[in-house]
Enzyme design. Structure first.
Site: not given
Ligand code: ADP
Ligand code: ASP
Ligand code: MG
Length: 815
Positions: A678, A682
């Site tokens: 994750d 980003k």
């Protein structure tokens, strides 16, 4: 004297006729009246259908006649006392028998002549007016019926006959001179030729009948009573926000009606113009509402645009070729050809090069027109001097109308840019020299969107309607919808944004409401909605074709992330908190960005990094102002931050991760957070938004999870593996203690290289005191060299994520 005309809906049934009679009876106390009535609503259509059915040798015409008969007899029953019915029933029977005889003839012959068709079409007014006259007599005793065919004389152009005004005016004036009754009731639409054949004045022609009478008797006013509160700024059936126009000039009203404002039959104004007889358009069902006054010198408001109208079912014919240039008479021959075929030209443009000429006519005339034109220019076509006529069908003309447009600049610019922004392709443009009208030809499928968006631009105080299609209504979605419900009024009042949710869907159910879903009980409504289907969802969004459509993805779903291109390429904006698309292959990210530019459809994903924090927006502003990002250091996982801030000797790793899930700080699959994927997504998005080309594989992921945890395939096994490897996590904690530091999961980008992984952060670092689920990003740029630009705050949680999505939606509203 006043002339009143009541349309089809005003006399649709006994109840409505009673309203009409009440209006007439009130007015008859003050003035002498001529009252013109239409056929009962829908009856003219039925008569025309009966004629066609009989001519097609289909016996069903008898059922249609029976239906017509029944409608009129029902009205008699309700309106006229039993004792007074005999005479009118006999009259109606004799009319119906006459109609049947005509239709029986058509059935036997298997054809209907235009003359018979006109007689048949006129029965509606004949039946309605005779019944209403009897009913009126009950209330106004000094009233009488007069057959308009005895007063209005026309040529024999059946279907749309031309009036012989000399004869007609005299007949009408003589009749009313002699007549002493207070009210005369007449049928609209019908007239007769010199041989006493029934003719009609064209569809919608009862308005014209009333105008002809008004002009002949020099009435003080002509009142057109219908089913709406006047002439509206746009067709109220298509544009919900349309408003009645209180005052309008003859020319403006003529222009609007010519371009489709059906409320007034276009020829109506012409007879009353000479004596400047004012026309009032009033609503039979709300008689106290002012309505629209059409007059010579209307009180004007400041808006140079009076209304927007449209005509659908238009075809565009283009004749082009070098043979058109300089040869005078090409256009003359073209228009003569069309006139010979009785084809009405609605729209004309000619390029100043004279190379091509483009005309708009009805779809239904297009084939005949093409054949006739190609025959006229046969020689030039065979010599390749002119191309065969090109026909495009299923188009629509949209016209902006306003007398004082000529004194204002930039109106056409506004019109074209408004349509362009909404991806409405303009096929042709025309502006009359009087500058009372600017018209464009567009695709029929875009007409609703075009009318609404133009109306919004020119009439609605710049209120912008945003139409949301929301996919994903879990934790974040629910908060998002709550925020909309709460802020709706504020947005309307303060930002002039009308936010509407048109569709809601999760993986099981979906709900659509074109008028906007009421957000009071949306959960129940979705649960009772249809079975969800992504492809169906996409086609419905496209088919609705609403202006300022926004697809909002609040899922973490791979499949949903792969449909954005379908929306963007239809000029539908995409707002998403789903990181998958922007962190997918660079090629895909670039494609979505370029579709967004090409189709002028915003693609916003602020919540992909740091939930509601304005990180991407800030980055965009830095880049747009010419700054360059050289280095990024960031803690971007609110979930990992929450986990490492709470993980302690007394609160084991497994339980903390569970709690983070319960509080909505992790992805549905917590491994995505804990594996560093994750965070890698980003930082990749920030790097790409900074203008660098990078793929996911280029990011070094120093994963802290033991291999066995990584290899689990479901949440249950994953959690078990966390307990099994408790020692591994406890050792990390010990190491941090020993180094007097805290554990943070850090993402960095420097010198073209990016990595993510755990770091032991010493006390001096600004990252040390990052509490709870906070995020922090440091941007080192050409302008922020030593001291970075820092953005810090809560970076996870349903409410802040929802508000980030909300902010993206509002950004679109403010464009
Ligand atoms: P009537 O039977 O009373 O003659 P029409 O159906 O001919 O009524 O005309 C009224 C209808 O015109 C309205 O119901 C409305 O749907 C339509 N209409 C189209 N454009 C406009 C407009 N700009 N303003 C008002 N009505 C319009
Ligand atoms: N009844 C005719 C029509 O439907 C005329 C009218 O209503 O004005 O066209
Ligand atoms: Mg009408």
């Amino acid at each position: 004297m006043i002339v009143l005309k009541f349309g089809g809906t005003s006399v649709a049934n006994a109840e409505n006729i009673s309203k009409t009679i009440a209006i007439v009876s009130n007015k008859s106390n003050d003035d002498k009246l001529a009252v013109v009535v239409s056929a009962f609503s829908g009856v003219t259509d039925l008569l025309i259908l009966a004629g066609k059915t009989a001519a097609a040798k289909d016996k069903n015409y008898k059922n249609i006649v029976a239906e017509i008969e029944q409608k009129h007899k029902a009205a008699i029953d309700e309106l006229i006392p039993l004792t007074e019915q005999t005479e009118i029933i006999n009259t109606i029977n004799s009319n119906i028998n006459h109609l049947k005889t005509l239709l029986d003839g058509c059935y036997l012959l298997g054809e209907i002549s235009i003359r018979t068709a006109d007689s048949v079409a006129g029965f509606g007014e004949l039946l309605s007016s005779q019944i209403i006259a009897v009913a009126l007599k009950q209330k106004v005793s000094n009233s009488e019926f007069k057959d308009s065919r005895e007063l209005i004389k026309t040529n024999s152009n059946f279907g749309k006959a031309s009036v012989d005004f000399e004869k007609t005016n005299k007949l009408i004036a003589d009749y009313f001179d002699k007549n002493s009754n207070q009210v005369v009731l007449l049928p609209g639409f019908i007239a007769s030729d010199t041989a006493e054949n029934s003719t009609t004045l064209g569809r919608g022609g009862s308005d014209y009948t009333a105008a002809i009478i008004a002009a002949a008797v020099k009435a003080s006013i002509l009142e057109i009573w219908t089913d709406v509160n006047g002439m509206f700024t746009a067709n109220p059936k298509i544009v919900k926000q349309a408003q009645p126009i209180e005052n309008i000039s003859y020319q403006e009203a003529m222009e609007l009606s010519h371009f489709g404002a059906k409320v007034l039959y276009p020829p109506t104004i012409q007879p009353v113009l000479k004596d400047s007889i004012p026309i009032f358009i009033k609503n039979t069902f709300e008689p106290d509402v002012y309505g629209t006054l059409i007059s010579k010198n209307p009180v004007s408001n400041t808006n140079p645009i009076k209304g927007i109208s449209h005509i659908d079912k238009i075809a565009l014919l283009t004749l082009e070729g070098s043979g058109m240039i300089g040869i005078s008479g090409s256009s003359k021959r073209l228009f003569e050809t069309l006139s010979r075929e009785n084809i009405n030209v609605i729209f004309i443009t000619q390029a100043s090069s004279e190379h091509s000429i483009c005309i708009g006519i009805l779809n239904s005339d297009a084939d005949v027109a093409k054949e006739a034109i190609d025959t006229t220019f046969e020689i030039e076509i065979s010599q390749n001097k002119i191309d065969p006529c090109v026909v495009e069908k299923d188009l629509c003309i949209v016209a902006l109308v306003g007398e004082s447009m000529k004194n204002h600049q930039g109106i056409s610019g506004k019109m074209f840019s408004t349509l362009g922004k909404n991806n409405v392709n303009i096929r042709a443009i025309a502006q009359g020299a009087s500058e009372r009208n600017i018209s464009v030809v567009i695709n029929e499928k875009d007409v609703k969107k075009a009318l609404n968006t133009l109306h919004e631009r020119f009439f609605e105080d710049n209120t912008k309607q945003l139409n949301l299609f929301v996919m994903g209504i879990g934790n974040v979605g629910e908060k998002f919808i709550d925020q909309i419900a709460q802020q709706k009024k504020f947005l309307k009042d303060n930002l002039k944004i009308n936010l509407r949710v048109i569709a809601l869907s999760n993986s099981r159910k979906m709900l659509f409401d074109e008028e906007g879903i009421s957000l009071k009980d949306w959960k129940n409504e979705v649960n009772n909605g249809e079975t969800a289907n992504v492809n169906e969802f996409i086609s419905r969004v496209k088919a609705l074709n609403l202006r300022n459509s926004i697809f909002v993805d609040i899922t973490a779903d791979y499949d949903i992330a792969s449909i954005y291109d379908q929306f963007l390429s239809e000029n539908i904006a995409v707002v998403t908190c789903n990181k998958i698309a922007c962190s997918s292959k660079l090629e895909n990210y670039k494609k979505l960005k370029s579709l967004s530019r090409k189709y002028n459809a915003p693609f916003l994903f602020e919540t992909n990094v740091g939930a509601g924090l304005p990180i991407i927006d800030t980055l965009k502003h830095l880049i747009a102002s010419g700054d360059k990002v050289n280095k990024i250091n960031a803690v971007l996982s609110g979930s990992l931050n929450f986990i490492f801030n709470n993980f302690s000797e007394t609160y084991n790793f497994h339980d903390v991760v569970k709690e983070a899930g319960v509080q909505g700080f992790t992805e549905p699959d917590p491994k995505i957070d804990l594996s560093g994927v994750d965070v890698a997504r980003k930082i990749l998005i920030l790097i790409r938004e900074s203008g660098y080309a990078m793929e996911m594989e280029d990011i070094e992921n120093n994963c802290f999870l033991p291999q066995e945890c990584m290899e689990t395939t479901n949440n249950e096994d994953f959690f078990k593996s966390l307990t099994k490897h408790a020692d591994h996590f406890n050792n990390l904690l010990k190491e941090a203690k020993a180094k007097d530091s805290r554990i943070k999961f850090v993402a960095s980008f420097d010198n073209g290289k990016a990595s993510v992984g755990l770091q032991f952060i010493p006390k001096e670092s600004p990252f040390y005191n990052l509490e709870g689920k906070d995020n922090i990003v440091e941007f080192y740029t050409d302008r922020y060299i030593e001291q970075p630009l820092i953005i810090k705050g809560a970076g996870a949680g349903a409410a802040v994520t929802a508000s980030g999505i909300f902010a993206d939606v509002i950004r679109i509203g403010n464009v």
